[in-house]
Design a protein around this motif. Sequence first.
Motif, PDB file in Angstrom:
ATOM      1  N   VAL A 161       0.812  -1.217   0.000  1.00 32.18           N
ATOM      2  CA  VAL A 161       0.000   0.000   0.000  1.00 32.18           C
ATOM      3  C   VAL A 161       0.847   1.269   0.000  1.00 32.18           C
ATOM      4  CG1 VAL A 161      -1.625   1.389   1.363  1.00 32.18           C
ATOM      5  CG2 VAL A 161      -2.079  -1.041   0.959  1.00 32.18           C
ATOM      6  N   PRO A 162       1.805   1.428   0.935  1.00 28.04           N
ATOM      7  CA  PRO A 162       2.518   2.723   1.013  1.00 28.04           C
ATOM      8  C   PRO A 162       3.323   3.063  -0.239  1.00 28.04           C
ATOM      9  CG  PRO A 162       2.835   1.422   3.011  1.00 28.04           C
ATOM     10  CD  PRO A 162       2.228   0.510   2.008  1.00 28.04           C
ATOM     11  N   ARG A 163       4.114   2.116  -0.745  1.00 26.23           N
ATOM     12  CA  ARG A 163       5.064   2.453  -1.812  1.00 26.23           C
ATOM     13  C   ARG A 163       4.570   2.101  -3.213  1.00 26.23           C
ATOM     14  NH1 ARG A 163      11.129   1.576  -1.386  1.00 26.23           N
ATOM     15  NH2 ARG A 163      10.770  -0.659  -1.020  1.00 26.23           N
ATOM     16  N   LEU A 164       3.391   1.462  -3.313  1.00 32.96           N
ATOM     17  CA  LEU A 164       2.891   1.128  -4.637  1.00 32.96           C
ATOM     18  C   LEU A 164       1.454   1.606  -4.855  1.00 32.96           C
ATOM     19  CD1 LEU A 164       3.431  -0.323  -7.363  1.00 32.96           C
ATOM     20  CD2 LEU A 164       2.388  -2.349  -6.349  1.00 32.96           C
ATOM     21  N   TYR A 165       0.518   1.068  -4.084  1.00 35.32           N
ATOM     22  CA  TYR A 165      -0.886   1.405  -4.314  1.00 35.32           C
ATOM     23  C   TYR A 165      -1.181   2.893  -4.084  1.00 35.32           C
ATOM     24  CZ  TYR A 165      -1.831  -3.627  -4.466  1.00 35.32           C
ATOM     25  OH  TYR A 165      -1.854  -4.958  -4.808  1.00 35.32           O
ATOM     26  N   LEU A 166      -0.515   3.494  -3.100  1.00 32.65           N
ATOM     27  CA  LEU A 166      -0.766   4.916  -2.808  1.00 32.65           C
ATOM     28  C   LEU A 166       0.226   5.848  -3.493  1.00 32.65           C
ATOM     29  CD1 LEU A 166      -1.704   4.830   0.995  1.00 32.65           C
ATOM     30  CD2 LEU A 166      -3.229   4.850  -0.994  1.00 32.65           C
ATOM     31  N   ALA A 167       1.262   5.279  -4.095  1.00 38.72           N
ATOM     32  CA  ALA A 167       2.271   6.111  -4.763  1.00 38.72           C
ATOM     33  C   ALA A 167       1.732   6.629  -6.095  1.00 38.72           C
ATOM     34  CB  ALA A 167       3.553   5.308  -4.984  1.00 38.72           C
ATOM     35  N   GLU A 168       2.373   7.660  -6.585  1.00 42.15           N
ATOM     36  CA  GLU A 168       1.932   8.280  -7.835  1.00 42.15           C
ATOM     37  C   GLU A 168       3.112   8.472  -8.790  1.00 42.15           C
ATOM     38  OE1 GLU A 168      -1.088   8.882  -8.713  1.00 42.15           O
ATOM     39  OE2 GLU A 168      -2.122   8.564  -6.790  1.00 42.15           O
ATOM     40  N   GLY A 169       2.812   8.455 -10.078  1.00 41.40           N
ATOM     41  CA  GLY A 169       3.771   8.834 -11.106  1.00 41.40           C
ATOM     42  C   GLY A 169       5.102   8.118 -11.060  1.00 41.40           C
ATOM     43  N   ALA A 170       6.172   8.916 -11.050  1.00 37.15           N
ATOM     44  CA  ALA A 170       7.534   8.382 -11.135  1.00 37.15           C
ATOM     45  C   ALA A 170       7.884   7.509  -9.944  1.00 37.15           C
ATOM     46  CB  ALA A 170       8.526   9.537 -11.256  1.00 37.15           C
ATOM     47  N   ALA A 171       7.366   7.857  -8.758  1.00 34.15           N
ATOM     48  CA  ALA A 171       7.661   7.066  -7.561  1.00 34.15           C
ATOM     49  C   ALA A 171       7.119   5.646  -7.701  1.00 34.15           C
ATOM     50  CB  ALA A 171       7.063   7.743  -6.332  1.00 34.15           C
ATOM     51  N   LYS A 172       5.892   5.537  -8.205  1.00 37.81           N
ATOM     52  CA  LYS A 172       5.296   4.216  -8.401  1.00 37.81           C
ATOM     53  C   LYS A 172       6.068   3.427  -9.459  1.00 37.81           C
ATOM     54  CE  LYS A 172       0.896   3.605  -8.195  1.00 37.81           C
ATOM     55  NZ  LYS A 172      -0.570   3.502  -8.425  1.00 37.81           N
ATOM     56  N   GLU A 173       6.426   4.096 -10.551  1.00 40.85           N
ATOM     57  CA  GLU A 173       7.159   3.415 -11.625  1.00 40.85           C
ATOM     58  C   GLU A 173       8.534   2.958 -11.154  1.00 40.85           C
ATOM     59  OE1 GLU A 173       8.709   4.261 -16.212  1.00 40.85           O
ATOM     60  OE2 GLU A 173       7.512   5.759 -15.134  1.00 40.85           O
ATOM     61  N   ALA A 174       9.209   3.803 -10.377  1.00 35.52           N
ATOM     62  CA  ALA A 174      10.535   3.450  -9.869  1.00 35.52           C
ATOM     63  C   ALA A 174      10.463   2.254  -8.932  1.00 35.52           C
ATOM     64  CB  ALA A 174      11.145   4.651  -9.140  1.00 35.52           C
ATOM     65  N   PHE A 175       9.444   2.237  -8.071  1.00 36.11           N
ATOM     66  CA  PHE A 175       9.302   1.106  -7.147  1.00 36.11           C
ATOM     67  C   PHE A 175       9.004  -0.181  -7.903  1.00 36.11           C
ATOM     68  CE2 PHE A 175       6.564  -1.727  -4.651  1.00 36.11           C
ATOM     69  CZ  PHE A 175       7.421  -2.020  -3.598  1.00 36.11           C
ATOM     70  N   PHE A 176       8.104  -0.101  -8.894  1.00 37.87           N
ATOM     71  CA  PHE A 176       7.726  -1.314  -9.621  1.00 37.87           C
ATOM     72  C   PHE A 176       8.908  -1.860 -10.418  1.00 37.87           C
ATOM     73  CE2 PHE A 176       5.711  -3.949 -12.807  1.00 37.87           C
ATOM     74  CZ  PHE A 176       4.709  -4.575 -12.077  1.00 37.87           C
ATOM     75  N   THR A 177       9.755  -0.983 -10.931  1.00 33.51           N
ATOM     76  CA  THR A 177      10.900  -1.412 -11.728  1.00 33.51           C
ATOM     77  C   THR A 177      11.869  -2.257 -10.904  1.00 33.51           C
ATOM     78  OG1 THR A 177      10.722   0.578 -13.084  1.00 33.51           O
ATOM     79  CG2 THR A 177      12.809  -0.629 -13.173  1.00 33.51           C
ATOM     80  N   THR A 178      12.062  -1.883  -9.649  1.00 31.01           N
ATOM     81  CA  THR A 178      12.997  -2.612  -8.769  1.00 31.01           C
ATOM     82  C   THR A 178      12.259  -3.385  -7.675  1.00 31.01           C
ATOM     83  OG1 THR A 178      13.208  -0.653  -7.339  1.00 31.01           O
ATOM     84  CG2 THR A 178      14.787  -0.877  -9.174  1.00 31.01           C
ATOM     85  N   MET A 179      10.995  -3.671  -7.915  1.00 27.21           N
ATOM     86  CA  MET A 179      10.152  -4.251  -6.865  1.00 27.21           C
ATOM     87  C   MET A 179      10.689  -5.568  -6.325  1.00 27.21           C
ATOM     88  SD  MET A 179       6.050  -5.004  -7.016  1.00 27.21           S
ATOM     89  CE  MET A 179       6.195  -6.184  -8.344  1.00 27.21           C
TER      90      MET A 179
END
Length: 374
Positions: free
Chosen positions: A112-130
Motif C-alpha cells: 500500500v505505502p510504496r505502490l498502491y498509494l504512490a503516484e507517477g515516477a515514484a510508483k514506476e521506480a518502485f515497480f521497476t525494482t520491486m
Amino acid sequence: MDKLSFLEVIAAMAVFISLLLSVFLVTVKTERKLENRLFAAFLIMNAIDISGIFMHLFVESYNLKAFKISAYLLVMPLFYLYVNAVCYSDFTLKRKHLLHLIPFIVANLMLVPRLYLAEGAAKEAFFTTMWHSPEMFVYQLIGELQFFYYIVAVFMILKRYKKIYLENYTNPNTLLYQWLFQLTLIFLFIHVCIFLKNIMRYTAYNDLFIWLHILAGTSFLLAACWFILKALNYPELFRRIESTLQPTEDFAETLETENTTDETKSFQIEQLKKFMVEKEPFLEPSLTIQELADQVNIPVRELSVLINHHLNQHFFDFVNEYRVKKAMTILKDPTKKEYTVLEILYEVGFNSKSSFHTSFKKYTNQTPTAFRNN
C-alpha cells in the motif's frame, strides 16, 4: 520463435484452457457443486498468476500487475479446500475459512505505502525494482511458508482419507486418492520449478530463468487438463467419506478397556467368520463396515476393532479375501470353465478388474488366468 515468445504462447494456452474449464465447472449441472466451484476458483487463480507472463502486452496498470502477483497466495488455500471438499461428503465452507485470506491481505497491505498509494515516477521506480525490495522478500518468505504448510496439510488429509476408507469400505475407488496424490506431487514439482525460477531471478542465468518458467507453465497446463478431464469423464469413480469418521486406532484402546473380554472377542470373531462363509455378504460390491455390522449384529466400532486389530486386516482386505476364495472355487470348478475372468470377478463382488487382479495376486501369488491353467 524466441524463448520469450514461446513462453507467452504457453502461458496464453494455459490461461485459455484454465478459464474454459472453469466456466464449464461452474455451469455444469451436478450435485458436486462446491468442489467444482473450488476447483474452478483454483484454476482461475492459477490463470491470473500465469497471465503475468503476457499481461504487459495488454495492461499498463502497476496496481493490477501487483495484485496479480499477490493472487498467487490464494492458490494453495483453494487447493486445500478443494481436497477437503472432494474427500469429505459433509464438507462445507464456513466463516473460519476466511482465515485463509490472511497471507493475501498481508501481502497487499505491505504494498500500500510504496505502490498502491504512490503516484507517477515514484510508483514506476518502485515497480521497476520491486523484486529487490524488502516487501517482495517478505512476500516470497510468506509464500514459501504458506506452501509448505498447505502441502503438508494436504498430504495428511490424503493419508487419513485412505486409512479410513480401507477400514470402512470395500472396493474403494482408489483413483480418487491416486489422482489427488499425483496432482499434489505435480503441484509440488511445479512449485519447485517456481522456487528455483525465483532464485534464478537474482542471478545472471537469464536463460535458465526462462526455461524454468516454461517448464512450470507447461506442467501446470498438462496436469490441469489431465486431471479435470478424467474427473469429468469418470464421475462414478469418486466416493467420499464423512469427516466425523475416525481411524480405528483413535478409539480402539478405549473400547478394549471398556468392553469385551478375550472370550467375547473370540466368540465374535468366530461368529463373524461363520457369517461371512454362510451368508456371503461380500457379494455386495459396495459393502461397508456399517452395513456388515448391522447384518452380523455387532456394534460398528467393535467390529472395526475386531477386524483391524485382532484380525490385523483392513476391512477392505478382510472382505476381499472371501471374494478371492470364492473366485478360486469357481476357477477350479470344471463345470464353470466357460466363465470368463470378468464374469467371475463381478459374480464374487468385485467391481473393478484391477482391484480383482491385485487382490487375487496378493493371496495366491498368481493371476486368475494362471491359477485356472494350473
